[in-house]
Design a protein around this motif. Sequence first.
Motif, PDB file in Angstrom:
ATOM      1  N   ASP A 253      40.965  29.093 -20.620  1.00  0.00           N
ATOM      2  CA  ASP A 253      41.367  27.768 -20.172  1.00  0.00           C
ATOM      3  C   ASP A 253      42.787  27.886 -19.619  1.00  0.00           C
TER       4      ASP A 253
ATOM      5  N   ASP B 264      37.666  13.836 -19.514  1.00  0.00           N
ATOM      6  CA  ASP B 264      38.411  12.917 -20.367  1.00  0.00           C
ATOM      7  C   ASP B 264      38.061  11.476 -19.990  1.00  0.00           C
TER       8      ASP B 264
ATOM      9  N   ASN C 240      41.796  17.630 -18.103  1.00  0.00           N
ATOM     10  CA  ASN C 240      40.745  17.895 -19.082  1.00  0.00           C
ATOM     11  C   ASN C 240      39.376  17.684 -18.430  1.00  0.00           C
TER      12      ASN C 240
ATOM     13  N   VAL D 130      33.937  26.549 -27.367  1.00  0.00           N
ATOM     14  CA  VAL D 130      35.357  26.830 -27.123  1.00  0.00           C
ATOM     15  C   VAL D 130      35.894  27.580 -28.341  1.00  0.00           C
TER      16      VAL D 130
ATOM     17  N   HIS E 118      35.836  23.962 -30.603  1.00  0.00           N
ATOM     18  CA  HIS E 118      35.072  22.757 -30.255  1.00  0.00           C
ATOM     19  C   HIS E 118      33.718  23.163 -29.685  1.00  0.00           C
TER      20      HIS E 118
ATOM     21  N   TYR F 177      45.497  20.177 -28.804  1.00  0.00           N
ATOM     22  CA  TYR F 177      44.504  20.647 -27.837  1.00  0.00           C
ATOM     23  C   TYR F 177      43.090  20.290 -28.290  1.00  0.00           C
ATOM     24  N   LYS F 178      42.819  20.454 -29.569  1.00  0.00           N
ATOM     25  CA  LYS F 178      41.500  20.125 -30.106  1.00  0.00           C
ATOM     26  C   LYS F 178      41.215  18.630 -29.976  1.00  0.00           C
TER      27      LYS F 178
ATOM     28  N   MET G 278      37.206  25.629 -16.253  1.00  0.00           N
ATOM     29  CA  MET G 278      38.095  24.550 -16.666  1.00  0.00           C
ATOM     30  C   MET G 278      39.081  24.213 -15.536  1.00  0.00           C
TER      31      MET G 278
ATOM     32  N   LEU H  29      40.143  17.822 -26.448  1.00  0.00           N
ATOM     33  CA  LEU H  29      38.770  18.223 -26.150  1.00  0.00           C
ATOM     34  C   LEU H  29      37.761  17.203 -26.677  1.00  0.00           C
TER      35      LEU H  29
END
Length: 548
Positions: free
Chosen positions: A476, A543, A527, A496, A505, A213-214, A522, A217
Amino acid sequence: MKAAGTRLSVRRESLKRLPAVGAPEAAGNERLSKRPRRPVQGNASGRQFAAQSGASAAGDSDSDSTGDEQVVFNQSEELSLYEKKRLKNIQENAEFFASLNMLETARMLWGVGGKGPKKQNTPKREKVKDSGEQRIVRRSQRLLMLKSTDSAEPELLIKTSEETIDRFSGPLAMVAIDEKDSKKTEDLMKTWLGISQGKSRVKTKQPKELKTYKSSLKRMTIQESFVAKVTPKRVCALAIHPSEQRFLVAAGSTYGYIGIWDLSSRVNDVVAVGQFKPHCSSINCLHFSPANSAEILSVSSDGSIRCGNVAAAVFDEVYVSKDWDTSSFDFLSEDGSTLLVSHWDGDVAIVDRRTGSNSGEQNAHLGLNYLRMVSVHPLERHYFATAAAQCATIYDIRNLKRSSAKAVAHMNPHSRRVNSAYFSPVTGNSVVTTSMDDMIRVFDTSAIIPEIPCVASITHNNNTGRWLSKFQAVWDPKKEDCFVVGSMVRPRQIDVFHSTGIKVHEFKHAEWLGSVCSINVMHPTKNVLVGGNSSGRLHVFMDNGLSG
């Protein structure tokens, strides 16, 4: 004594070089001689010394033209050395000031025997008596939202007393505020209707690992085309369309404006933005309907909830309160047919859209002050969380009564006003609260017990001030144990966090993010992050694979 006399002679020689301005020097010595002398030791010899001193001063004044006089003092045995030195200093100072002729100089500047110019007294303005008649005041056609004509503006009679703004009643046509943007707004509405065809319910995504997930981001960036002014006033609420084909964002602002922005459309460097005004006060909450994404529901502080249907091109009334006190709402049913509405004074109302009534089916008083918002549990929908003054609580709809209702669970402690309290979007096992005591807290709601334990406390500057919207930490939907929130840190950024309190993040950009984004949202499956600031401008982080 001889040395003192020599210094006095040198001083007088220097004073002779000064130009004489008016009366002779003897005038000053004469005034000096008339001054009473303090008798020394209260006897006759003291008075004799004062007289001899005055005579000596007069003699010295008469002999100024020779330039070689000496000051002679009475060498009385009754005077101490200190008294002699004191009298000598007094005489020297008096002769020095007398030689300056300051009084004559002042008369020359101000006029002989005259005073400065007298200040003229301005007459007091008489108070205008109120005749009780109505005043004729010109009003701007632009502010009245009238068509501009070449003829003179109409003169409107307005009352001298304060006027209240009437809220809009009945259905409102979904037309652009500015007629110049009518063609662009029509194209935008067609796009909105096209992407809303079919089912709009979002499938629940499988949870990702935090590391994965990180990384996702970090791939999200911002550029010039992802920044646009969508509303004319401060952003108070955001909603993002669930479509995966095109990205459509709705923003609600103060003074009742709603702006729709199609992120995927940009013709000749002109952003596709449509602006509407279905309310006359601040829009506090926005949601696309979970069953029909061609509908967007908005609640305003003017005491009304409206549903904007793009297919019918109209904003219909869903709920109207007697007072201007509605603050938030959430969906009680999965299809969005039933709403839970909160009021600032602590009341809640249940509204069923299928009945056709806009007054609500059930009202209850929770006994809370400054009820900011409500959030319904995603699975056990009879539970809902509240954010109010110094408290965040959970209620059961089945226990609501007209007189008063008691909370089934409390989330403590909060020392100041709570801005938001949201259940996690998938399981509802956590609640994140944002408070004005500069704290963000996460509570474990996997079991609804009287005292909900706090599992994480994050120190966060939430003091946004008067001109910024209050921070609200929101989950999210793709990762229900992570949430986003605005930040007051410089350089400006959007934070985040994980539910354990770890920062995951920071979204920031030196060139395209230079303001505080108080409200954030979100996308449920992609993304895409959208943040709104106090000038009506939206900033989008996306993204890299989606930006093309």
